[in-house]
Design a protein around this motif. Sequence first.
Motif, PDB file in Angstrom:
ATOM      1  N   ASP A 269       0.824  -1.210   0.000  1.00 19.95           N
ATOM      2  CA  ASP A 269       0.000   0.000   0.000  1.00 19.95           C
ATOM      3  C   ASP A 269       0.860   1.263   0.000  1.00 19.95           C
ATOM      4  N   GLY A 270       0.527   2.166  -0.924  1.00 17.32           N
ATOM      5  CA  GLY A 270       1.186   3.460  -0.965  1.00 17.32           C
ATOM      6  C   GLY A 270       2.562   3.471  -1.593  1.00 17.32           C
ATOM      7  N   CYS A 271       3.027   2.337  -2.105  1.00 17.01           N
ATOM      8  CA  CYS A 271       4.378   2.316  -2.680  1.00 17.01           C
ATOM      9  C   CYS A 271       4.374   2.934  -4.080  1.00 17.01           C
ATOM     10  N   GLY A 272       3.716   2.287  -5.021  1.00 19.02           N
ATOM     11  CA  GLY A 272       3.626   2.830  -6.374  1.00 19.02           C
ATOM     12  C   GLY A 272       4.834   2.579  -7.253  1.00 19.02           C
ATOM     13  N   THR A 273       5.880   1.932  -6.720  1.00 16.49           N
ATOM     14  CA  THR A 273       7.085   1.636  -7.502  1.00 16.49           C
ATOM     15  C   THR A 273       6.876   0.384  -8.336  1.00 16.49           C
ATOM     16  N   ARG A 274       7.504   0.331  -9.493  1.00 15.28           N
ATOM     17  CA  ARG A 274       7.389  -0.852 -10.347  1.00 15.28           C
ATOM     18  C   ARG A 274       8.439  -1.890  -9.957  1.00 15.28           C
ATOM     19  N   ILE A 275       8.025  -3.142  -9.992  1.00 20.69           N
ATOM     20  CA  ILE A 275       8.913  -4.260  -9.673  1.00 20.69           C
ATOM     21  C   ILE A 275      10.023  -4.343 -10.720  1.00 20.69           C
ATOM     22  N   GLU A 276      11.236  -4.588 -10.239  1.00 24.38           N
ATOM     23  CA  GLU A 276      12.387  -4.716 -11.139  1.00 24.38           C
ATOM     24  C   GLU A 276      12.905  -6.144 -11.149  1.00 24.38           C
ATOM     25  N   ARG A 277      13.473  -6.499 -12.282  1.00 25.88           N
ATOM     26  CA  ARG A 277      14.191  -7.774 -12.393  1.00 25.88           C
ATOM     27  C   ARG A 277      15.675  -7.484 -12.508  1.00 25.88           C
ATOM     28  N   ARG A 278      16.435  -7.988 -11.576  1.00 26.66           N
ATOM     29  CA  ARG A 278      17.886  -7.852 -11.619  1.00 26.66           C
ATOM     30  C   ARG A 278      18.503  -9.238 -11.635  1.00 26.66           C
TER      31      ARG A 278
END
Length: 293
Positions: A269-278
């Motif tokens: 909740d409230g993050c809004g960041t997109r998941i990354e693949r590293r």
Amino acid sequence: MPELPEVETVRRGLDPFLTGATINEVKLNRPNLRFPFPINMAKRLEGQTIQHVGRRAKYLVVELSSREKLLAHLGMSGSFKVGQYVPDADARVHKQKLSPKHDHVAMRLTHPTKGEVELIYNDPRRFGYMDLIAEDGPNKHLDHLGPEPLSNQFSADHLATRFTGKKSPVKTGLLDQRIVAGLGNIYVCEALFEMCIDPFKPMADLAKAHQKDPVLLDGLTQAIKRTLMIAIEAGGSTLKDFKNAQGDLGYFQHQFRVYGREGEICVHDGCGTRIERRVLSGRSTFMCPTCQS
């Protein structure tokens, strides 16, 4: 590659058909899988009664009346098919719909309540393998393994001890079968995300933090146990090849919060960041760069 929940799901599916059954006939349709079959494997299995179907890490462990154990690793695409024995091969029906040309091991068994049972190992890529070992003898496959993650031996104190002085990333440590047995990429990604731990954080940093406050590593061990238990109840995760012994798919992939969700919005909740693949040690690592910073 199937991880602990998938192998445990297969074990649970096989157990009602195999425990107590006598192996009448074993047919090996080729001399090897990833490695050659054990010497005289068919003869050593025929006539034996299956006393227990267990699991250790990502291995199925079948205990026999001969005091040997049959170990089976599913590799990338291996699967067991189990069902009532039908003499006419053309009449056999399995939900898997797998090509019979990849049926490398076939067994016919007699179960005290289920009657004639057929067990088939199918493996298109042949990356799985089997071995027969003495019940009380040395075991090159299992002797080096750490504690089971669902056992009482797997604890925050255990991780702190094994992480002390290690500069490698925590995700690398959790995938090290000598530290904890059976964990794989999917469930480590999910547990680290739940605890908002950076997968690249050095193990030593977590060990030092544990000395001051055990909350983080306590939480991580519980998150791992919780993630595995939920996945087992969902029948594991089916990404490509995995099916259980009855041919059904696993469903935990529908509950992924981070694994395989590159570019999607973080579920916190409230993050809004997109998941990354590293990439870490040649494997895809999925994380939220904000929550796991």
